[in-house]
Design a protein around this motif. Structure first.
Motif, PDB file in Angstrom:
ATOM      1  N   GLY A   1       0.794  -1.222   0.000  1.00  0.00           N
ATOM      2  CA  GLY A   1       0.000   0.000   0.000  1.00  0.00           C
ATOM      3  C   GLY A   1       0.826   1.271   0.000  1.00  0.00           C
ATOM      4  N   GLY A   2       2.108   1.165  -0.400  1.00  0.00           N
ATOM      5  CA  GLY A   2       2.983   2.335  -0.471  1.00  0.00           C
ATOM      6  C   GLY A   2       3.736   2.629   0.814  1.00  0.00           C
ATOM      7  N   LEU A   3       3.659   1.728   1.812  1.00  0.00           N
ATOM      8  CA  LEU A   3       4.252   2.000   3.121  1.00  0.00           C
ATOM      9  C   LEU A   3       5.756   2.206   3.057  1.00  0.00           C
ATOM     10  N   HIS A   4       6.465   1.381   2.276  1.00  0.00           N
ATOM     11  CA  HIS A   4       7.925   1.467   2.260  1.00  0.00           C
ATOM     12  C   HIS A   4       8.395   2.857   1.836  1.00  0.00           C
TER      13      HIS A   4
ATOM     14  N   ASP B   1      -6.183  11.529   5.212  1.00  0.00           N
ATOM     15  CA  ASP B   1      -7.060  10.388   5.418  1.00  0.00           C
ATOM     16  C   ASP B   1      -8.011  10.262   4.234  1.00  0.00           C
ATOM     17  N   HIS B   2      -8.269   9.023   3.828  1.00  0.00           N
ATOM     18  CA  HIS B   2      -9.163   8.792   2.692  1.00  0.00           C
ATOM     19  C   HIS B   2      -9.666   7.362   2.731  1.00  0.00           C
ATOM     20  N   GLU B   3     -10.634   7.066   1.878  1.00  0.00           N
ATOM     21  CA  GLU B   3     -11.168   5.713   1.728  1.00  0.00           C
ATOM     22  C   GLU B   3     -11.206   5.347   0.251  1.00  0.00           C
ATOM     23  N   ASN B   4     -10.183   5.755  -0.487  1.00  0.00           N
ATOM     24  CA  ASN B   4     -10.166   5.582  -1.939  1.00  0.00           C
ATOM     25  C   ASN B   4      -9.381   4.375  -2.417  1.00  0.00           C
TER      26      ASN B   4
END
Length: 290
Positions: free
Chosen positions: A255-258, A270-273
């Protein structure tokens, strides 16, 4: 509930027809989900893990009495060799291997015993070497194949689980080396690096870690945990012919964490997309997230 409930894969039916794929740690979590997707795509699946009861349960779920299961401690070379010999006696071939088995526990370096350190390194690095070598010698050296190692991110360090970070660094470096040494045999070797996946593995962490597991999604650009299916899909891609020119690669599914971990001057709103994909009808979220 058995294999009558079909896995909703994005890949075409019959993708792995005629192919035998070994999944270690196939009795739960990501391994179980991957086994279901591979079976739905026509593979003959061999499940290897430590707990026979879990393997038997997944075999029943798959609804295929032909599914091969074998209980082994993958840290022991003799048991690994016996497991792969069993697969070869059953199928006569191994086309793919998913090194998914592993385990770790949270602890600071000052509190990790030598036994604890060695156990995590053996589970998460040595087992990958032992199983890969056994499969290579038994089948892939002569006929080619694909190996996918399921690891964990380590490049920014792994404080709080440094034994796991060390093991996963070694596991990924093994991926790089094996992809070169075994290329002449037609063998591809790659790694999948999951982020925080809402899998049954969450429930094995001690209660003191539960708050962090719940709140970590706020640090992830996608603002959610990943699903087992999203890891299984990455594994299936690397096993497939679509990845025929991909070897020695590390595919992060986080999810792009790195990359966000390196960010200093930007805060993801913050989002829910980010909509999750879940093709596994038997999936249940870990209790810690309920």
């Amino acid at each position: 509930m058995t294999g009558s409930v079909r896995y909703d894969s994005v890949f075409r039916p019959g993708l792995f027809a005629g192919r035998t794929i070994v999944v270690t740690g196939g009795g739960s979590g990501i391994g179980r989900c991957t086994a279901h997707e591979l079976k739905s795509l026509g593979a003959r699946v061999a499940l290897v893990g430590r707990t026979l009861e879990k393997l038997e349960r997944v075999k029943e779920e798959l609804g295929d009495p032909d599914t091969f299961i074998y209980s082994a401690d993958l840290r022991r070379e003799d048991e690994v060799k016996a497991a792969i010999e069993g697969v070869m006696s059953w199928s006569g071939r191994i086309d793919g291997l998913v090194n998914n088995a592993g385990g770790q526990f949270p602890a600071q370096l000052k509190d990790i015993s030598l036994n604890g350190w060695n156990a995590v390194v053996a589970n998460n690095m040595t087992a990958t070497f032992l199983v890969s070598k056994a499969v290579y010698l038994a089948a892939m050296e002569a006929h080619g194949g694909v190996i996918v190692n399921v690891g964990a991110d380590f490049e920014l360090g792994n404080p709080g689980m440094a034994h796991n970070g060390a093991a996963r660094a070694g596991q990924t470096n093994f991926t790089y080396s094996a992809s070169i040494e075994w290329a002449h045999s037609g063998v591809r070797v790659n790694s999948v690096i999951p982020g925080f996946i809402a899998s049954s593995g969450f429930d094995r962490y001690p209660e003191r870690a539960h708050g962090a597991l719940r709140s970590v999604k706020d640090r992830i650009p996608a603002k959610r945990h990943g699903t087992e299916s999203e890891i299984a899909g990455a594994i299936v891609y690397l096993l497939s012919d679509a990845a025929a020119y991909v070897s020695g690669a590390t595919l992060r599914v986080d999810g792009g964490l790195h990359n966000y971990g390196k960010s200093t001057f930007y805060q993801v709103p913050d989002h829910e997309n980010s909509k999750p994909f879940n093709g596994f009808p038997l999936y249940r979220p870990p209790k810690v997230l309920e």
